[in-house]
Design a protein around this motif. Sequence first.
Motif, PDB file in Angstrom:
ATOM      1  N   PRO A 184       0.822  -1.222   0.000  1.00 15.25           N
ATOM      2  CA  PRO A 184       0.000   0.000   0.000  1.00 15.25           C
ATOM      3  C   PRO A 184       0.857   1.273   0.000  1.00 15.25           C
ATOM      4  O   PRO A 184       0.503   2.246  -0.668  1.00 15.25           O
ATOM      5  N   LEU A 185       1.981   1.242   0.715  1.00 15.76           N
ATOM      6  CA  LEU A 185       2.851   2.430   0.761  1.00 15.76           C
ATOM      7  C   LEU A 185       3.354   2.779  -0.637  1.00 15.76           C
ATOM      8  O   LEU A 185       3.342   3.937  -1.040  1.00 15.76           O
ATOM      9  N   LEU A 186       3.788   1.763  -1.391  1.00 16.72           N
ATOM     10  CA  LEU A 186       4.309   2.017  -2.732  1.00 16.72           C
ATOM     11  C   LEU A 186       3.212   2.579  -3.633  1.00 16.72           C
ATOM     12  O   LEU A 186       3.454   3.445  -4.460  1.00 16.72           O
ATOM     13  N   LYS A 187       1.988   2.106  -3.414  1.00 17.09           N
ATOM     14  CA  LYS A 187       0.839   2.623  -4.164  1.00 17.09           C
ATOM     15  C   LYS A 187       0.628   4.103  -3.840  1.00 17.09           C
ATOM     16  O   LYS A 187       0.410   4.924  -4.723  1.00 17.09           O
ATOM     17  N   MET A 188       0.698   4.443  -2.528  1.00 16.11           N
ATOM     18  CA  MET A 188       0.476   5.838  -2.111  1.00 16.11           C
ATOM     19  C   MET A 188       1.558   6.751  -2.664  1.00 16.11           C
ATOM     20  O   MET A 188       1.310   7.903  -2.985  1.00 16.11           O
TER      21      MET A 188
END
Lengths: 144, 359
Positions: free
Chosen positions: B330-334
């Motif tokens: 999710p962090l990489l997506k954000m």
Amino acid sequence: MSYLAKSPWLIHYDGSSCNGCDIEVLACLTPMYDVERFGIINTGNPKHADILAITGSVNEQNIPIIKNIYDQMLEPKVVIAIGICATSGGIFRECYNVQGGVDQVIPVDVYIPGCAARPESIIDGVVKGLGVLEEKYKKYGKKR
Amino acid sequence: MSKRTIIPFGPQHPVLPEPIHLDLVLEDEKVVQAIPRIGYVHRGLEKLVEKQEYANMVYVAERICGICSFIHAQTCSQAIEDLLPIEVPERALYLRTIWAEMSRTHSHLLWLGLMADAFGFEALFMHCWRLREKILDMVEDTAGGRVIFGSCKVGGVRVDIEDAKLKDIVIQYNDLEKEIKEITDVFVEDYSVKHRLVDVGVMSKEDAHVLGAVGPTMRGSGVAKDMRTLGYAAYKYLKFEPVVETAGDCYARTKVRIREVFQSIDLIRQAVAQIPGGPIAVKVTGNPTGSSFQCVEQARGDVAYYLKANGTKNLERFRVRTPTFANIPPLLKMLGGCELADVPVIVLSIDPCISCTER
């Protein structure tokens, strides 16, 4: 110990520690213990730092980074190993990926035991490191 | 298409207390892609099961992370108790719950401070950590340690908290609640704080599901999932609802954690009001067999333990899936499409705990 001409600046690197000692290093800077009132600042730049504080037992991947930070710091410099993992490997001594202490990688001047090392003992260790730093200053002055 | 630049972020970086490396691919000031590289804190402690007896693994598990230390020990003990199997006394379950909630309040205050530091509000950082010290004093008073509690063991807890002291904890938390309210109001209402957090690092509810986010990162995107509702330890006797915010940005995640601090204080009050008397531990005999899977809510999300035993003193397999590991996709997506200046804030918004992730 007499006095240094300036307050020492500190750089902290986490050489694969469990976080416990890291947050205690940070706790030293916050209102309860507050070493910033003595002008000791946690800097992010190795070239500004006099003291390198390392926590954790140092794994394979961290060796080049620790050496890199150490080499970038200007002489004279002091290395402080914080926590029992940085001192001897501690509970992780038998793990396959750890070196078992910072002194396996770079020379260490002050060891601070404890799991996690308490802020009081970290401050004590830094004060001890100041003495070492002053000795090194003297030597450095004579050489020139 | 403009020229692409790669900026290395970490492993040694002023906002990172722990080493993680991100290669940020930039087009002008916009982050197009973030490529993580982990492994700077990998110690390989899962393999220690071959050398340490099962009862000692609780103390190894506690040192996976210095912030969620107690909950790691609690989960490990639960799994071993499930394997043996033994019944833990009620009072021990309540004490575990109280310590777990204390560790949650101190972890969230620590995070709020680091977040304030990341968006450049130094005074707020200092205030959060000042309040956190009061909780650590209570922890030290009851468990003996500051960050590594060392009070949980297989079969119960190692030390008891006297009833007078329990009441004192509630009184101290009542005072602390007012002070925390003053600080958190700044996070929620201050114009400059909102400016750095609102609409930064947005993750939709669908993405949170698909990418497998956990904990406050997921609840900030509107998914009401909290492992405490499974009813382990004494949570089955306590009344609470998962804290949910729907916006999915850094501001929502901050609000979730702020509300969880007050929820934890309320849980401590409930637990102290209901705690029964009796023994705090049972005698542990025999060796564990079989396999056990435990899921427990940490400050950062749910941690999953898988333990396999073969009837000897040493466990056969010790596997830990920690919340930050689940929160990295999710962090990489954000990070995709955000401004370079927002990277530290977004990285911190998942409450990264690298020592948990890599063990």
